[in-house]
Design a protein around this motif. Structure first.
Motif, short mmCIF file in Angstrom:
data_model
loop_
_atom_site.label_atom_id
_atom_site.label_comp_id
_atom_site.label_asym_id
_atom_site.label_seq_id
_atom_site.Cartn_x
_atom_site.Cartn_y
_atom_site.Cartn_z
N TYR A 1 14.93 -4.09 5.04
CA TYR A 1 13.86 -3.38 5.23
C TYR A 1 14.24 -1.88 5.08
CZ TYR A 1 9.76 -1.48 7.21
OH TYR A 1 8.53 -0.78 7.55
N ILE A 2 15.40 -1.58 5.76
CA ILE A 2 15.78 -0.02 5.66
C ILE A 2 16.14 0.29 4.47
CG2 ILE A 2 17.64 1.34 6.61
CD1 ILE A 2 17.69 -0.29 9.17
N CYS A 3 16.81 -0.52 3.58
CA CYS A 3 17.39 -0.04 2.20
C CYS A 3 16.08 0.26 1.34
CB CYS A 3 18.16 -0.95 1.65
SG CYS A 3 19.90 -1.20 2.36
N ILE A 4 15.07 -0.78 1.51
CA ILE A 4 13.80 -0.56 0.56
C ILE A 4 13.06 0.56 1.00
CG2 ILE A 4 11.73 -1.59 0.23
CD1 ILE A 4 12.92 -4.15 0.30
N THR A 5 13.12 1.01 2.49
CA THR A 5 12.17 2.27 2.86
C THR A 5 12.84 3.45 2.38
OG1 THR A 5 11.47 1.04 4.99
CG2 THR A 5 11.55 3.32 4.90
N ILE A 6 14.18 3.49 2.43
CA ILE A 6 14.93 4.86 1.95
C ILE A 6 14.60 4.69 0.55
CG2 ILE A 6 17.26 5.69 1.80
CD1 ILE A 6 18.03 4.33 4.15
N MET A 7 14.64 3.67 -0.13
CA MET A 7 14.39 3.65 -1.73
C MET A 7 13.14 4.42 -2.10
SD MET A 7 15.06 0.71 -4.42
CE MET A 7 13.59 -0.31 -3.72
N PHE A 8 12.14 3.89 -1.49
CA PHE A 8 10.80 4.21 -1.72
C PHE A 8 10.33 5.31 -1.27
CE2 PHE A 8 10.36 -0.31 -3.03
CZ PHE A 8 9.57 -0.24 -4.12
N SER B 1 0.75 -1.07 0.02
CA SER B 1 0.19 0.00 0.09
C SER B 1 0.93 1.19 0.16
CB SER B 1 -0.78 0.02 1.13
OG SER B 1 -1.51 1.17 1.43
N PHE B 2 1.94 1.16 0.87
CA PHE B 2 2.71 2.47 0.87
C PHE B 2 3.54 2.53 -0.22
CE2 PHE B 2 6.98 4.41 1.79
CZ PHE B 2 6.47 5.51 2.88
N ASP B 3 4.08 1.69 -0.84
CA ASP B 3 5.00 1.77 -2.18
C ASP B 3 4.11 2.05 -3.36
OD1 ASP B 3 7.02 0.89 -0.24
OD2 ASP B 3 7.08 -1.26 -1.53
N VAL B 4 3.00 1.67 -3.63
CA VAL B 4 2.31 2.02 -4.70
C VAL B 4 1.56 3.46 -4.66
CG1 VAL B 4 0.03 1.32 -5.92
CG2 VAL B 4 1.50 -0.26 -5.26
#
Length: 324
Positions: free
Chosen positions: A188-195, A119-122
């Motif tokens: 998780y941290i890397c994906i969060t920063i990226m998105f 939900s967040f990423d989209v």
């Protein structure tokens, strides 16, 4: 030892075998990342979830139905609004789970990792694309690929690309968790920063470019293009609401991985931020309904002429829409 003697010992219980510890099945685990420890009473939490579910679902479905049912509202820009409304409602699956458990004793046993992250990423990518589509809609005559990009078929393919790429990225990251559990915080941290960083950088760049171009057009034409300016303001407010309501929980969860004892990300505070995140579908729908002139025109036409005159009576003033 002869076979007959071995059978005799087994029957008498004189032979024992060592018991090796087995690894617990991961299918029986609870949510791995988005864990929320309730400090509220269960009844209070269920009432809040019910309110968020009813308000968020009803208003977002209203927006979707209006855009889908009204032929003149089916534009590339509004298709992305529909996609954003759908991604917002995904996070309401968790309140739905609680309500079903409350009223019907049905336990869906969902993995909230998928619900929260997808939900967040989209949503954040769709907001950035919406701003880009607005810019292309205003200046499509100056951009060689402007008209092609605003075609409905191209828009549908773009929406499918956003959803599929986010789902694949999420599936890969959570699959890695099953085999490299100790590396999951870093992932998780890397994906969060990226998105977070990339869509924000793109959004801010497009905002600056759009307001610059609108300022130039104001100097040339002598007045603001009010339709484009109102829609620009609406998208900015939607983005700010997303940053203030949805992003804090995602950041708090990432910080908690880095520093489990951080005072800013305790269980109680993450619980509050999680309930805030579930408010965004309702807040988004209020912003869109309040600030969209196009939506107001459609609603006024419905009130005056009824549903049967949708195709002939509705006139959309935005230059991004087709008048019928």
């Amino acid at each position: 030892m002869e076979y007959s003697n071995l059978v005799h010992l087994l029957n008498n219980g004189d032979v024992t075998f060592p018991i090796f510890p087995t690894k617990p099945s991961k299918k029986n685990r609870s949510t791995k990342i988005n864990t929320v420890v309730l400090s509220l009473s269960l009844s209070d939490a269920r009432v809040i979830n019910l309110i968020l579910l009813v308000l968020g679902t009803s208003l977002n479905l209203l927006i979707i139905l209006i855009i889908v049912c009204v032929r003149s509202a089916r534009t590339s820009r509004n298709f992305y609004i529909v996609s954003l409304a759908c991604s917002n409602m995904i996070i309401l699956i968790e309140p739905l789970e609680e309500v079903l458990k409350w009223f019907f004793d049905v336990n869906m046993k969902l993995n909230m990792d998928y619900v929260c992250i997808i939900s967040f990423d989209v949503s954040i990518i769709t907001i950035a694309i919406l701003k880009f589509i607005q810019y292309i809609g205003i200046f499509r005559d100056r951009v060689s690929f402007g008209h092609a990009l605003l075609k409905k078929y191209t828009t549908v393919k773009g929406i499918l690309l956003i959803w599929s790429s986010c789902i694949i990225s999420l599936a890969i990251s959570l699959h890695i968790y099953d085999y490299f559990e100790e590396d999951m915080p870093d992932i998780y941290i890397c994906i969060t920063i990226m998105f977070i960083t990339m869509p924000l950088i793109i959004s801010l760049s497009i905002d600056a470019l759009t307001i610059y171009e609108l300022t130039i057009l104001k100097e040339i034409e002598g007045s603001w293009r009010m339709d484009e300016l109102r829609h620009y303001i609406m998208l900015v407010v939607i983005a700010i609401a997303f940053i203030l309501i949805r992003m804090p929980y995602r950041l708090a969860r990432a910080i908690n991985f880095l520093e489990p004892k951080a005072s800013c990300c305790t269980d109680d505070k993450r619980e509050v931020l999680y309930f805030m995140a579930k408010m965004y579908p309702f807040v988004f729908s209020l912003i869109y309904i309040s600030l969209s002139n196009e939506f107001h025109e459609i609603i006024m036409t419905i009130l005056k002429h009824g549903c049967q005159k949708f195709p002939r009576e509705i006139r959309i003033s935005s230059n991004d829409n087709v008048i019928v």
